[in-house]
Each structure stands twice: as structure tokens, then as C-alpha cells.
Motif scaffolding. Structure first.
Motif, mmCIF file in Angstrom:
data_model
loop_
_atom_site.group_PDB
_atom_site.id
_atom_site.type_symbol
_atom_site.label_atom_id
_atom_site.label_comp_id
_atom_site.label_asym_id
_atom_site.label_seq_id
_atom_site.Cartn_x
_atom_site.Cartn_y
_atom_site.Cartn_z
ATOM 1 N N ALA A 89 -10.052 16.548 -45.114
ATOM 2 C CA ALA A 89 -9.920 17.584 -44.087
ATOM 3 C C ALA A 89 -8.480 17.640 -43.609
ATOM 4 O O ALA A 89 -8.021 16.746 -42.937
ATOM 5 N N GLN A 90 -7.759 18.638 -44.004
ATOM 6 C CA GLN A 90 -6.359 18.761 -43.624
ATOM 7 C C GLN A 90 -6.115 20.102 -42.952
ATOM 8 O O GLN A 90 -6.456 21.146 -43.489
ATOM 9 N N GLN A 91 -5.507 20.036 -41.781
ATOM 10 C CA GLN A 91 -5.124 21.248 -41.084
ATOM 11 C C GLN A 91 -3.661 21.106 -40.684
ATOM 12 O O GLN A 91 -3.216 20.044 -40.296
ATOM 13 N N LYS A 92 -2.930 22.186 -40.782
ATOM 14 C CA LYS A 92 -1.505 22.124 -40.461
ATOM 15 C C LYS A 92 -1.277 22.143 -38.954
ATOM 16 O O LYS A 92 -1.995 22.789 -38.209
ATOM 17 N N ASN A 93 -0.228 21.412 -38.572
ATOM 18 C CA ASN A 93 0.187 21.508 -37.185
ATOM 19 C C ASN A 93 0.815 22.879 -36.962
ATOM 20 O O ASN A 93 1.515 23.408 -37.821
ATOM 21 N N THR A 94 0.559 23.450 -35.827
ATOM 22 C CA THR A 94 1.121 24.751 -35.477
ATOM 23 C C THR A 94 1.828 24.604 -34.137
ATOM 24 O O THR A 94 1.583 23.650 -33.392
ATOM 25 N N PRO A 95 2.731 25.559 -33.828
ATOM 26 C CA PRO A 95 3.368 25.514 -32.505
ATOM 27 C C PRO A 95 2.345 25.497 -31.375
ATOM 28 O O PRO A 95 2.536 24.819 -30.364
ATOM 29 N N ASP A 96 1.245 26.244 -31.549
ATOM 30 C CA ASP A 96 0.215 26.267 -30.513
ATOM 31 C C ASP A 96 -0.413 24.887 -30.340
ATOM 32 O O ASP A 96 -0.670 24.450 -29.219
ATOM 33 N N LEU A 97 -0.659 24.216 -31.457
ATOM 34 C CA LEU A 97 -1.251 22.882 -31.386
ATOM 35 C C LEU A 97 -0.265 21.906 -30.747
ATOM 36 O O LEU A 97 -0.646 21.092 -29.899
ATOM 37 N N ASP A 98 1.000 21.996 -31.141
ATOM 38 C CA ASP A 98 2.009 21.104 -30.555
ATOM 39 C C ASP A 98 2.116 21.305 -29.049
ATOM 40 O O ASP A 98 2.239 20.339 -28.290
ATOM 41 N N ASP A 131 -10.146 14.723 -30.233
ATOM 42 C CA ASP A 131 -10.387 15.509 -31.451
ATOM 43 C C ASP A 131 -9.072 15.911 -32.115
ATOM 44 O O ASP A 131 -8.944 15.881 -33.345
ATOM 45 N N ILE A 132 -8.101 16.281 -31.294
ATOM 46 C CA ILE A 132 -6.778 16.614 -31.835
ATOM 47 C C ILE A 132 -6.159 15.370 -32.472
ATOM 48 O O ILE A 132 -5.509 15.454 -33.525
ATOM 49 N N GLY A 133 -6.380 14.216 -31.845
ATOM 50 C CA GLY A 133 -5.871 12.965 -32.405
ATOM 51 C C GLY A 133 -6.378 12.745 -33.822
ATOM 52 O O GLY A 133 -5.613 12.408 -34.735
ATOM 53 N N TYR A 134 -7.691 12.955 -34.026
ATOM 54 C CA TYR A 134 -8.249 12.803 -35.368
ATOM 55 C C TYR A 134 -7.679 13.841 -36.331
ATOM 56 O O TYR A 134 -7.425 13.548 -37.506
ATOM 57 N N GLN A 135 -7.470 15.052 -35.824
ATOM 58 C CA GLN A 135 -6.954 16.120 -36.685
ATOM 59 C C GLN A 135 -5.559 15.786 -37.208
ATOM 60 O O GLN A 135 -5.307 15.862 -38.420
ATOM 61 N N VAL A 136 -4.635 15.432 -36.301
ATOM 62 C CA VAL A 136 -3.270 15.166 -36.754
ATOM 63 C C VAL A 136 -3.219 13.883 -37.582
ATOM 64 O O VAL A 136 -2.418 13.752 -38.523
ATOM 65 N N ILE A 166 1.147 10.444 -37.868
ATOM 66 C CA ILE A 166 0.536 9.206 -37.370
ATOM 67 C C ILE A 166 1.124 8.841 -36.016
ATOM 68 O O ILE A 166 0.419 8.366 -35.118
ATOM 69 N N ASN A 167 2.420 9.079 -35.827
ATOM 70 C CA ASN A 167 3.040 8.798 -34.521
ATOM 71 C C ASN A 167 2.441 9.685 -33.428
ATOM 72 O O ASN A 167 2.247 9.232 -32.290
ATOM 73 N N LYS A 168 2.163 10.943 -33.755
ATOM 74 C CA LYS A 168 1.534 11.837 -32.769
ATOM 75 C C LYS A 168 0.134 11.340 -32.406
ATOM 76 O O LYS A 168 -0.254 11.340 -31.232
ATOM 77 N N ALA A 169 -0.611 10.917 -33.426
ATOM 78 C CA ALA A 169 -1.954 10.386 -33.167
ATOM 79 C C ALA A 169 -1.870 9.112 -32.338
ATOM 80 O O ALA A 169 -2.647 8.922 -31.394
ATOM 81 N N LEU A 170 -0.926 8.252 -32.687
ATOM 82 C CA LEU A 170 -0.767 6.998 -31.958
ATOM 83 C C LEU A 170 -0.484 7.238 -30.482
ATOM 84 O O LEU A 170 -1.032 6.549 -29.603
ATOM 85 N N ASN A 171 0.334 8.236 -30.182
ATOM 86 C CA ASN A 171 0.624 8.572 -28.790
ATOM 87 C C ASN A 171 -0.646 8.976 -28.042
ATOM 88 O O ASN A 171 -0.853 8.600 -26.875
ATOM 89 N N THR A 192 1.306 18.631 -26.043
ATOM 90 C CA THR A 192 2.232 18.349 -24.939
ATOM 91 C C THR A 192 1.547 18.523 -23.590
ATOM 92 O O THR A 192 1.680 17.678 -22.689
ATOM 93 N N ALA A 193 0.786 19.605 -23.451
ATOM 94 C CA ALA A 193 0.101 19.874 -22.186
ATOM 95 C C ALA A 193 -0.919 18.776 -21.872
ATOM 96 O O ALA A 193 -0.988 18.284 -20.733
#
Length: 273
Positions: free
Chosen positions: A26-35, A60-65, A86-91, A39-40
Motif C-alpha cells: 500500500a503506497q500513497q504519495k505525500n502531497t502538500p495537503d498531507l504535509d 493513520d497518517i503515521g502508518y501511511q507515510v 520514516i523520519n516523518k512517521a517517527l515524529n 504539520t497542523a
């Protein structure tokens, strides 16, 4: 609802506990909206203002990224971009105080850093993961961390340490009678032995894994890894008949998978020299 979420979580944790040889489909691309959403939600988590619904969304976003990172590693060996995910998920796991997922991500981060040649940093992450697993009394997590340490030491060509941690992992899985994981670690042992010219030892482990082929339920990645690393071993030992045999098995399996829409690659492939 809690039971449903827990049930959905178990397969993801199981994927993490595998020895970095599994493809995440299951792979989904990061988008500006997701980023911007990350952040929010990160800001709300830091302020302690996440609602229950937002907390679930954040996880859920953590699992996605995280899955995006796995896919970049397994499908294209793009370690740098995989690491960014992985760094984004770790955060996210740190902000949600999810100790087990933090351990899982740190373990995987350490492996990726090893792939990128950042050996001290990679080992530091994996040792930190081990500490977290120990806090949560998850010895299986410690065992898979030992496997990843073995790979990082291998990348660094510190084969004595690589062999030590592979045997630590093997001892745990033997004690817990997990045939699939024993098979995975033995693939690594073949890898280490042929690199250190211990050809008799490598052949013994090949024979042990051969016996398991008809007795153990194995996924395609484990089989591809076994055939590939065995081909490389016999090439080094100049055993032409064995090279021919395992090359045919490897090519047949890869072709079958390709027909099923799977572009299979060995996890040992990129380390071959």
C-alpha cells in the motif's frame, strides 16, 4: 471501535517485526495537503490539544507515510527518500507517545542509515530501539533488531560483529520455534559466510534451508533471498552446477511473480559486489 483498531494494528506491527525483507504494497504519495495536515496535527499534539478523532487520524497518517518509506526501500532501494518518510512517521509516534511504533521506526531507520553508509548513527538508532523493546517487554522486537544490526555491521564489512548478532537472532527464533524467521536469519548467515570465505559453513546452512523448503510456509521474498544469496555463494566458490541450479530456481520464481504483477528483487541484491 477499540477492538477494530487493535485488530487492524496487529498486521502492521507484524510487518515491522519481520526482518526488513517484506514489501509493503500500500503506497500513497505525500502531497502538500498531507504535509500541511501533518504539520497542523503535530502542532496540536505538542500543545496537548489533539482530539480523540484527530489522534486516530494522526496515527493513520503515521502508518501511511511509514508504508511509503517501506515501499521506496523494497521496490526501488531509494534509501534516502525512504528515510525521509520514516523520519516523518517517527515524529508522529514520538508525539503520540507510541513506544512500540517508535521502536519499530527507529529499528528501520537504523537499517536505512546503514544502507546509506552512516554506520554509527544507524547502530545508535537500533540500540535505542532495543532499549524501547525491552521497556515494553517485547523480546521479538529485540531479536529482529539484532538481525538489522547484523545487516548494518555487514554493510560496514565488520563481519565478526555481523555474525554475532545474526546468531543472537537465530538463538531467539530457535528457542521460540519460528521456522520462517529461522529461515530468514540463515539466509543472512549464508551471506556472511560466503563473504568471509567460510564456504563449508555456508554450504551447511544452504542445506539446512533446503530442508525447510518443503516443511515451512515461506513468502516469496524469503525464497527469492535464499535463491539469490545461494547463487552468489556458489559463484564465489566456483561451483558451476550449483550456480546453474539455483539460478534456474531464482529466474523461474522471478518470472512467475512478474506474471502476477510483482517485480521481485532480492534484499541481498544491492549488497552484492
Amino acid at each position: 471501535m477499540k477492538q477494530k483498531f487493535t485488530a487492524a494494528l496487529k498486521p502492521l506491527l507484524l510487518i515491522f517485526f519481520c526482518c526488513t525483507t517484506m514489501v509493503i504494497h500500500a503506497q500513497q504519495k505525500n502531497t502538500p495537503d498531507l504535509d500541511s495536515r501533518i504539520t497542523a496535527l503535530s502542532n496540536k499534539a505538542k500543545a496537548g490539544n489533539l482530539t480523540k478523532k484527530e489522534g486516530k487520524e494522526f496515527r493513520d497518517i503515521g502508518y501511511q507515510v511509514q508504508n511509503n518509506g517501506f515501499a521506496l526501500d523494497e521496490r526501488s532501494h531509494d534509501y534516502s527518500n525512504a528515510l525521509s518518510y520514516i523520519n516523518k512517521a517517527l515524529n508522529i509516534w514520538e508525539l503520540t507517545a507510541d513506544t512500540l511504533n517508535e521502536a519499530n521506526s527507529r529499528k528501520y531507520k537504523g537499517y536505512l542509515l546503514g544502507r546509506l553508509g552512516q554506520f554509527p548513527e544507524g547502530k545508535k538508532e537500533i540500540f535505542q530501539a532495543i532499549s524501547l523493546y525491552q521497556q515494553k517487554r517485547k523480546p521479538a522486537g529485540v531479536a529482529v533488531s539484532y538481525f538489522d544490526l547484523s545487516r548494518v555491521f555487514e554493510f560496514q564489512t565488520q563481519y565478526d560483529s555481523s555474525l554475532y548478532y545474526a546468531n543472537q537472532a537465530l538463538a531467539y527464533w530457535k528457542n521460540n520455534v519460528d521456522s520462517s524467521r529461522i529461515f530468514i536469519v540463515r539466509n543472512q548467515l549464508i551471506n556472511i559466510y560466503y563473504r568471509t570465505k567460510k564456504y563449508k559453513d555456508a554450504e551447511q546452512v544452504v542445506q539446512q534451508n533446503e530442508l525447510m523448503l518443503s516443511q515451512t510456509k515461506l513468502n516469496w521474498q524469503q525464497l527469492i533471498d535464499f535463491y539469490d544469496v545461494t547463487v552468489q555463494f556458489y559463484k564465489k566458490w566456483k561451483k558451476k552446477d550449483q550456480v546453474k541450479k539455483y539460478t534456474a530456481l531464482l529466474e523461474d520464481k522471478v518470472s512467475t511473480l512478474y506474471a502476477e504483477g510483482i517485480n521481485a528483487r532480492s534484499s541481498f541484491e544491492v549488497a552484492e559486489k
